[in-house]
Design a protein around this motif. Sequence first.
Motif, mmCIF file in Angstrom:
data_model
loop_
_atom_site.group_PDB
_atom_site.id
_atom_site.type_symbol
_atom_site.label_atom_id
_atom_site.label_comp_id
_atom_site.label_asym_id
_atom_site.label_seq_id
_atom_site.Cartn_x
_atom_site.Cartn_y
_atom_site.Cartn_z
ATOM 1 N N GLY A 26 0.823 -1.210 0.000
ATOM 2 C CA GLY A 26 0.000 0.000 0.000
ATOM 3 C C GLY A 26 0.853 1.256 0.000
ATOM 4 N N LEU A 27 1.877 1.275 0.855
ATOM 5 C CA LEU A 27 2.759 2.439 0.928
ATOM 6 C C LEU A 27 3.497 2.640 -0.391
ATOM 7 N N THR A 28 3.890 1.510 -1.011
ATOM 8 C CA THR A 28 4.602 1.602 -2.288
ATOM 9 C C THR A 28 3.690 2.217 -3.349
ATOM 10 N N LEU A 29 2.420 1.795 -3.356
ATOM 11 C CA LEU A 29 1.483 2.334 -4.344
ATOM 12 C C LEU A 29 1.269 3.824 -4.113
ATOM 13 N N VAL A 30 1.108 4.210 -2.824
ATOM 14 C CA VAL A 30 0.920 5.631 -2.502
ATOM 15 C C VAL A 30 2.159 6.420 -2.899
ATOM 16 N N PHE A 31 3.331 5.839 -2.610
ATOM 17 C CA PHE A 31 4.587 6.519 -2.952
ATOM 18 C C PHE A 31 4.705 6.731 -4.450
ATOM 19 N N PHE A 32 4.421 5.682 -5.231
ATOM 20 C CA PHE A 32 4.559 5.817 -6.677
ATOM 21 C C PHE A 32 3.486 6.724 -7.262
ATOM 22 N N ALA A 33 2.300 6.718 -6.657
ATOM 23 C CA ALA A 33 1.257 7.620 -7.129
ATOM 24 C C ALA A 33 1.693 9.066 -6.897
ATOM 25 N N GLY A 34 2.246 9.341 -5.722
ATOM 26 C CA GLY A 34 2.734 10.684 -5.418
ATOM 27 C C GLY A 34 3.917 11.039 -6.304
ATOM 28 N N PHE A 35 4.800 10.078 -6.513
ATOM 29 C CA PHE A 35 5.976 10.317 -7.356
ATOM 30 C C PHE A 35 5.562 10.607 -8.791
ATOM 31 N N ALA A 36 4.589 9.844 -9.301
ATOM 32 C CA ALA A 36 4.108 10.057 -10.658
ATOM 33 C C ALA A 36 3.485 11.438 -10.778
ATOM 34 N N ASN A 37 2.792 11.875 -9.711
ATOM 35 C CA ASN A 37 2.167 13.187 -9.716
ATOM 36 C C ASN A 37 3.226 14.281 -9.774
ATOM 37 N N VAL A 38 4.274 14.147 -8.958
ATOM 38 C CA VAL A 38 5.367 15.127 -8.960
ATOM 39 C C VAL A 38 6.049 15.136 -10.316
ATOM 40 N N THR A 39 6.299 13.938 -10.865
ATOM 41 C CA THR A 39 6.945 13.835 -12.175
ATOM 42 C C THR A 39 6.095 14.532 -13.229
ATOM 43 N N HIS A 40 4.787 14.345 -13.156
ATOM 44 C CA HIS A 40 3.884 14.977 -14.108
ATOM 45 C C HIS A 40 3.941 16.491 -13.981
#
Length: 55
Positions: A26-40
Amino acid sequence: MQNTTLRHAARVDAGLVSIVGAAALGLTLVFFAGFANVTHDVAHDSRHAIAFPCH
Ligand SMILES: [Zn+2]
């Protein structure tokens, strides 16, 4: 008696592992979702910085 205790401990460990594993997933998914948002956002700002038409 000891055998039963060991088996019980193993079952508790398996439960703990699945809980920790689920939490880590779950934390990994949240982390990657946040990371993808920052990258975007960075990519979006970069497009504007070089006057690339984006919207
Ligand atoms: Zn834009």
